[in-house]
Scaffold this motif. Structure first.
Motif, PDB file in Angstrom:
ATOM      1  N   LEU A  75       0.829  -1.206   0.000  1.00  0.00           N
ATOM      2  CA  LEU A  75       0.000   0.000   0.000  1.00  0.00           C
ATOM      3  C   LEU A  75       0.864   1.257   0.000  1.00  0.00           C
ATOM      4  O   LEU A  75       0.557   2.237  -0.696  1.00  0.00           O
ATOM      5  CB  LEU A  75      -0.915  -0.014   1.224  1.00  0.00           C
ATOM      6  N   ARG A 120     -10.496  -6.584   1.687  1.00  0.00           N
ATOM      7  CA  ARG A 120     -10.279  -5.248   2.251  1.00  0.00           C
ATOM      8  C   ARG A 120      -8.919  -4.696   1.835  1.00  0.00           C
ATOM      9  O   ARG A 120      -8.785  -3.500   1.547  1.00  0.00           O
ATOM     10  CB  ARG A 120     -10.392  -5.299   3.777  1.00  0.00           C
ATOM     11  N   GLU A 121      -7.912  -5.556   1.800  1.00  0.00           N
ATOM     12  CA  GLU A 121      -6.592  -5.110   1.351  1.00  0.00           C
ATOM     13  C   GLU A 121      -6.611  -4.769  -0.137  1.00  0.00           C
ATOM     14  O   GLU A 121      -5.985  -3.796  -0.570  1.00  0.00           O
ATOM     15  CB  GLU A 121      -5.546  -6.194   1.632  1.00  0.00           C
ATOM     16  N   SER A 123      -9.179  -3.679  -1.775  1.00  0.00           N
ATOM     17  CA  SER A 123      -9.891  -2.408  -1.870  1.00  0.00           C
ATOM     18  C   SER A 123      -8.968  -1.234  -1.547  1.00  0.00           C
ATOM     19  O   SER A 123      -8.972  -0.213  -2.246  1.00  0.00           O
ATOM     20  CB  SER A 123     -11.093  -2.411  -0.922  1.00  0.00           C
ATOM     21  N   LYS A 124      -8.166  -1.374  -0.507  1.00  0.00           N
ATOM     22  CA  LYS A 124      -7.236  -0.298  -0.142  1.00  0.00           C
ATOM     23  C   LYS A 124      -6.274   0.005  -1.286  1.00  0.00           C
ATOM     24  O   LYS A 124      -6.016   1.172  -1.614  1.00  0.00           O
ATOM     25  CB  LYS A 124      -6.440  -0.690   1.109  1.00  0.00           C
ATOM     26  N   ALA A 178     -15.481  -0.949   2.158  1.00  0.00           N
ATOM     27  CA  ALA A 178     -14.438  -1.513   1.297  1.00  0.00           C
ATOM     28  C   ALA A 178     -14.979  -1.846  -0.091  1.00  0.00           C
ATOM     29  O   ALA A 178     -14.366  -1.503  -1.111  1.00  0.00           O
ATOM     30  CB  ALA A 178     -13.840  -2.760   1.946  1.00  0.00           C
TER      31      ALA A 178
END
Length: 332
Positions: A75, A120-121, A123-124, A178
């Protein structure tokens, strides 16, 4: 990859050292060639390892190595180096492979939240990349600087959305944005590309229409395409009609599937719906009310293709015809 966890950790030790060194680097250092080369090399190595994980057990070893300790590095890199396609492309390609549920390798225990945590990761990463890439000016080579990263991002999201390892209802139930944020930014990325460019670049076309098929088939009720303004909604549906008329049978099949899902949703929730329509159905009714010729025009195009052209996927192209006829019969 068939050895145990101890041998796997020993095998990954050199990559772990690279990752630890990168994590210890200052933000400014990420712009240096040394750090960029180290990071891109790490992403390419991880992609190769991910491609070799063909079972649930071996994938689990890689997943446990990567999540949660290594995900902040990814990220951070995509946030700091969005304008560096030589860095973001290997990262996104690794994620595209990592989220692919081939051979049912992404099968977690019923009590495991790993599928949700993985999305969720994803989406980030997609939100971080998309929100920044849209702000960058178009370079001399727009495909390399923008379009390539966008189509890989769409591929990542499409594979995650149809991987069958995430219960997406959980996000709305618990107020987690998310899914909504990932869909919103992905739509913004697609709408930033002229339709002529989508049809020109083959890989971009495949990613775009593959994403639209997943979106219309599985997530049409989510706060996404139906909540757009009418002109934007019509633009997207018109792009599906353009895909129907293309020479690529794979793309035309995906477009037909998306149109079938949209028409079936209209029929089930508006034409023949007994219960009060949902907000998504009301939005669709509003769009069609402002442009009532939209569905009949698509139906006309489908008949012309099936009757006058030698399409190799006539069965797939014929699927939306029934839905389109049934929602149009009230106007006959």
């Amino acid at each position: 990859m068939e050895d145990g966890p101890v041998k796997f950790r020993s095998f990954m030790e050199p990559l772990l050292q690279v990752a630890v060194n990168l994590e210890a680097s200052a933000d400014a250092a990420f712009r240096t060639d040394v750090v960029k080369y180290a990071f891109t090399g790490l992403m390419r190595d991880l992609r190769g390892i991910a491609m070799a994980t063909n079972s649930r057990r071996t994938y689990g070893l890689l997943f446990d190595w990567l999540y949660p300790s290594r995900m902040p590095l990814l990220l951070r890199a995509i946030s700091l180096l969005t304008d560096e396609p030589e860095v973001t492309t290997p990262l996104l390609k690794f994620m595209s492979e990592f989220v692919l549920n081939k051979a049912q390798r992404l099968t977690f225990d019923s009590s495991s939240p790993n599928g949700i945590l993985l999305f969720r990761e994803i989406s980030k990463l997609i939100v971080a990349y998309g929100s920044r890439i849209l702000l960058l000016p178009n370079g001399t080579n727009i495909y390399r600087s923008k379009y390539k990263g966008i189509w890989i991002s769409l591929t990542v999201l499409s594979r995650a959305l149809c991987g069958n390892y995430v219960n997406f209802g959980v996000f709305e139930l618990y107020g987690d944005r998310a899914l909504a944020d990932a869909l919103d930014i992905s739509l913004k990325m697609t709408l930033s590309i002229p339709l002529s460019d989508i049809l020109t670049f083959k890989k971009l076309s495949k990613a775009y229409y593959g994403y639209m098929e997943v979106l219309f088939n599985n997530h049409i009720t989510i706060n996404s395409v139906l909540n757009l303004d009418t002109s934007t909604f019509v633009h997207i549906v018109t792009s599906l009609e353009s895909g129907l008329k293309g020479l690529d049978t794979g793309i035309s099949t995906q477009c037909a599937s998306a149109i079938d899902s949209l028409a079936a949703f209209y029929f089930n929730n508006i034409t023949a719906g007994d219960n009060p329509p949902s907000p998504a159905a009301l939005n669709l009714a509003r769009h069609i009310g402002e442009l009532p010729s939209l569905f009949p025009q698509i139906l006309k195009s489908l008949f012309e293709i099936i009757i006058f052209e030698d399409a190799g996927n006539q069965w797939s192209l014929s699927r939306p015809i029934l839905s389109l006829i049934m929602i149009s019969e009230q106007d006959v």
